[in-house]
Structures are given as structure tokens and as C-alpha cells.
Design an enzyme around this catalytic site. Structure first.
Site, PDB file in Angstrom:
ATOM      1  N   GLU A  12     -32.873  -6.320  20.210  1.00 17.78           N
ATOM      2  CA  GLU A  12     -32.019  -5.306  19.566  1.00 17.78           C
ATOM      3  C   GLU A  12     -32.582  -3.912  19.845  1.00 17.78           C
ATOM      4  OE1 GLU A  12     -29.563  -2.954  17.673  1.00 17.78           O
ATOM      5  OE2 GLU A  12     -29.132  -5.108  17.839  1.00 17.78           O
ATOM      6  N   GLN A  21     -21.653  -7.646   9.136  1.00 19.34           N
ATOM      7  CA  GLN A  21     -20.203  -7.844   9.228  1.00 19.34           C
ATOM      8  C   GLN A  21     -19.525  -7.549   7.893  1.00 19.34           C
ATOM      9  OE1 GLN A  21     -18.399  -8.450  11.855  1.00 19.34           O
ATOM     10  NE2 GLN A  21     -19.578  -9.627  13.347  1.00 19.34           N
ATOM     11  N   CYS A  30      -4.297   0.547   8.438  1.00 15.21           N
ATOM     12  CA  CYS A  30      -3.752  -0.807   8.516  1.00 15.21           C
ATOM     13  C   CYS A  30      -2.417  -0.774   9.273  1.00 15.21           C
ATOM     14  CB  CYS A  30      -3.534  -1.390   7.118  1.00 15.21           C
ATOM     15  SG  CYS A  30      -5.063  -1.621   6.193  1.00 15.21           S
ATOM     16  N   CYS A  80     -15.826  -8.442  19.681  1.00 14.25           N
ATOM     17  CA  CYS A  80     -14.929  -7.731  18.759  1.00 14.25           C
ATOM     18  C   CYS A  80     -13.883  -6.926  19.519  1.00 14.25           C
ATOM     19  CB  CYS A  80     -15.715  -6.833  17.809  1.00 14.25           C
ATOM     20  SG  CYS A  80     -16.713  -5.577  18.645  1.00 14.25           S
ATOM     21  N   CYS A 114       0.835  -1.194   0.000  1.00 14.24           N
ATOM     22  CA  CYS A 114       0.000   0.000   0.000  1.00 14.24           C
ATOM     23  C   CYS A 114       0.873   1.249   0.000  1.00 14.24           C
ATOM     24  CB  CYS A 114      -0.915   0.007   1.226  1.00 14.24           C
ATOM     25  SG  CYS A 114      -1.959   1.471   1.304  1.00 14.24           S
ATOM     26  N   CYS A 143      -7.071   0.571  -2.331  1.00 16.55           N
ATOM     27  CA  CYS A 143      -6.933   0.045  -0.966  1.00 16.55           C
ATOM     28  C   CYS A 143      -6.857  -1.472  -1.042  1.00 16.55           C
ATOM     29  CB  CYS A 143      -8.114   0.485  -0.110  1.00 16.55           C
ATOM     30  SG  CYS A 143      -8.078  -0.221   1.554  1.00 16.55           S
ATOM     31  N   CYS A 147      -2.277   6.975   5.893  1.00 14.51           N
ATOM     32  CA  CYS A 147      -3.642   6.577   6.223  1.00 14.51           C
ATOM     33  C   CYS A 147      -3.758   6.139   7.684  1.00 14.51           C
ATOM     34  CB  CYS A 147      -4.083   5.450   5.285  1.00 14.51           C
ATOM     35  SG  CYS A 147      -5.583   4.602   5.798  1.00 14.51           S
TER      36      CYS A 147
END
Length: 391
Positions: free
Chosen positions: A270, A220, A22, A345, A13, A96, A19
Site C-alpha cells: 500500500e 468501504q 443519486c 470499482c 428524496c 438523505c 443534489c
């Protein structure tokens, strides 16, 4: 020296340092997985053995949701890309390495169309201009594509001709939405939206179920690894067709509907009203009669169930990055399901929540990390907890 050479060759990249998205750019994928495994073990091994992390065969171009912010460079040229880390300075991104290729092509086409249609990009400082962001969502299994144009005001000049020109280049686009964000905010999407082409949603298939995805629905972003994540969750739950199940923080019903194929009854809870609407529609479209959805705070709902001494066999919980709260965890402990399957997560808040559950009569049986975000530092985990004496 040799290690430096390997890392340099792996750095594909051109804007990685600018950026900041990552953090593992330039690092071989096997080394990324080793680092993530070590991180997980440091946080979670005190509860039980942490299984080896499940990585991807191909860790590139995996994101099915692509967002680009639009601006102009110092020469006045239109650029699209991402905000530099911790700033609102736009870094131009042409390719990307983790975002869906087709979605990136569509964004580049929109950038080229702006000049001929005399559409100005939005200036955050002055509030002048029209186009702020573009978001593209693609169903990897269905091929359906949604384009969301985020504008500073509700009118797109030459709207019909713009749609025609965009779809001429990309006929695979199935719906286009205008989203209006006229506030000084860091949020990408505004509250007002209008469908200008197609049905206003896309569908995708996951674990044999079809899901309807609206512009603001959570889904996701790595569908390949999501299948791994959910299959692991089902394996841990060990459903036999007789169980009563709760899917807390259920979103558009993904985990609950996969579970419903193997359980007697599933109740999804939810907070987000739009997600609940989509979840109900998804259950209907998949002809599932053994699942229902309720709108409300998962913690409060579970507390009410615990007070009424209602029992369930399995609880799936997939909370946001902040993890769960003590109110919810306390109600789960009071209800005493045989199994709790926690999809997380954030390993930091996961460790905090597991500590609470262990203190309140649960044992951590298995922990499976899944690399949902190659080149980034996030890791998802599936954890199986069982009630002491109820295995």
C-alpha cells in the site's frame, strides 16, 4: 402513464434533482439493477459471461461515512448538506435516503449547537468563519462513532463545553477529531488534525476481522455489500491454506486479513503510510502472524519481485477508480500466479485491464457485479482470472 406513476411514487428524496448525487432517484430498485446489469454486460461480456448483479435487500441508509458541508442560506440561516453537482453551491439536506440515520442526526445536532456557541460557518469566498465540514464515520457492527470537525483555523471556542453538549445528545459518540483545513481547496480534510475526545479512531468488524479506522483511512462505505464482495473474492481465490498471496493496493488490510485466515502467507502492499500503520495494527489486534505489510507503490514492488523471479499463488488487486497501470499488470503476468482476483470499482478501467491480461496469458473465468451504491451509477465487480494451463 402507469410507468410515470410508479417512478413518481418511488421518488422519496426532496432534493434529488438539485443534489445530483443519486442519478437513479425515482426509479424502482429492480429497474436500477437491470440497468446496471446491462451496463456491465456491454462492457465486460466479451471476456466471459457476467453473473447476475447482487443487490441489497434494503437499499436505504447504507452509507457508514457521512459528509456534510456547512454554509448559510440567503436569509442568513445555518444550513448543512452537499454541494450541488459540479458547483460549490450548498444544497440543504435534512434527510438523505442513502446515508446512515444516526450520523445524520449528529450532523443536525451540530448545526443547532453552532448558534448557541456562536460558531460561524466558513465562507469560501471571503475565507471568514470557522466550521467548514463535518464528517461522521460509524462502525455498523461495533456501534462506535467518530465525528470529525473540519475547521478553517485550529481553535474551537469553548471546546470542552461543545464536546459535553454534543455527547449529551449523542452519548454513543466514541471519538471526536478537529481537522484543520485552512487552504482554498476542494479537498474536505486538511493535513493537520488533533484528537479532542476519545482514542482518535473507531473499530468495525468485517468478515470476522476487526479493523481500526482512522479519520483518513479508506474503508468501504457499504459494509453489508462489502461482506458480499469479499466473500465472493475468497470463493474465487479458493484458498486451501498452502498458498502464498499478495494483496495489492491493500489499504488498511481488509482483503488481505480475510484471506490470511485461509492462506499460508499474505503480503499486503500500500502506498499510503497511514493506511499501512493501521494495517499493521489491525493484524496485531487480530493476532495474525501470517500477514505482513509493506509501504510503497504496488507496481514498482511487483516489478522488483518479478525481476527476482519470486513466485506467488494468488494475487488480489483492488485498485482505485483509475484502475491499475501497465507496469503493475506486466509484473503480474511475469510472476504468473495461478489466480488473479480483481476487485474493481470502475468497469471501464476494468475492461481495459482485463484486455491487457488476456493478451498476456490469462483467461477471465468469472465476473460478479455487486451493487455497492444503490441509487448511484457506480458498480463494483469481482473478477477471477486464471493462468492458461494452471487452473
Amino acid at each position: 402513464m402507469e410507468e410515470k406513476k410508479v417512478k413518481k411514487q418511488d421518488s422519496v428524496c426532496t432534493v434529488a434533482k438539485k443534489c445530483g448525487g443519486c442519478v437513479y432517484q425515482g426509479m424502482p430498485y429492480k429497474e436500477q439493477l437491470k440497468r446496471k446489469q446491462k451496463q456491465e454486460e456491454q462492457l465486460l461480456k466479451k471476456f466471459c459471461k457476467v453473473s447476475p448483479i447482487i443487490g441489497m435487500k434494503d437499499p436505504y441508509y447504507y452509507r457508514n461515512k457521512v459528509h456534510a458541508v456547512f454554509d448559510r442560506d440567503r436569509r442568513g440561516n445555518i444550513i448543512s448538506g452537499t454541494y450541488q453537482a459540479n458547483t460549490h453551491r450548498v444544497i440543504a439536506v435534512e434527510d438523505c435516503m442513502i446515508e446512515d440515520k444516526k450520523s445524520q442526526e449528529i450532523i443536525r445536532t451540530i448545526r443547532h449547537l453552532l448558534k448557541s456557541f456562536k460558531i460561524k460557518t466558513y465562507d469560501e469566498d471571503t475565507g471568514y468563519g470557522l466550521l467548514r465540514h463535518v464528517m461522521v464515520r460509524r462502525g455498523f457492527q461495533t456501534g462506535e462513532i467518530m465525528v470529525i470537525l473540519v475547521l478553517g483555523s485550529p481553535i474551537l471556542p469553548s471546546k470542552n463545553n461543545f464536546i459535553k453538549a454534543l455527547r449529551k445528545e449523542h452519548p454513543e459518540i466514541t471519538t471526536i477529531i478537529l481537522n484543520v483545513n485552512d487552504k482554498q481547496t476542494s479537498m474536505v480534510l486538511g493535513e493537520k488534525e488533533k484528537v479532542i475526545y476519545g482514542p482518535g479512531f473507531i473499530r468495525d468488524t468485517l468478515c470476522g476481522c476487526t479493523f481500526r479506522i482512522s479519520p483518513q483511512s479508506f474503508y468501504q462505505v457499504n459494509p453489508v455489500q462489502t461482506e458480499v464482495l469479499y466473500q465472493t473474492a475468497m470463493e474465487y481465490a479458493g484458498l486451501q491454506g498452502k498458498e502464498s498471496v499478495i494483496d495489492a493496493y491493500c489499504g488498511i488490510g481488509t482483503i488481505g486479513m480475510v484471506a490470511a485466515k485461509q492462506a499460508k502467507h499474505v503480503l499486503g502492499i500500500e502506498l499510503n503510510k497511514d493506511a499501512v500503520r493501521d494495517a499493521k495494527m489491525n493484524a496485531k489486534e487480530n493476532q495474525m502472524n501470517n500477514i505482513e505489510f509493506r509501504q510503497g507503490d504496488a507496481g514498482k514492488f511487483m516489478v522488483d519481485m518479478a525481476k527476482k523471479h519470486q513466485k506467488v499463488d494468488v494475487v488480489f488487486m483492488d485498485p482505485p477508480r483509475a484502475g491499475s497501470d501497465e507496469k503493475f499488470l506486466s509484473s503480474v503476468a511475469q510472476m504468473g500466479p495461478k489466480k488473479v482476483v480483481y476487485v474493481s470499482c470502475n468497469p471501464v478501467t476494468l475492461a481495459r485491464d482485463l484486455k491487457y491480461m488476456v493478451k498476456h496469458g490469462y483467461k477471465v473465468e468469472k465476473i460478479q457485479p455487486v451493487d455497492m451504491f444503490p441509487f448511484c451509477d457506480h458498480v463494483e465487480n469481482v473478477v477471477l482470472m486464471s493462468k492458461a494451463g494452471k487452473r
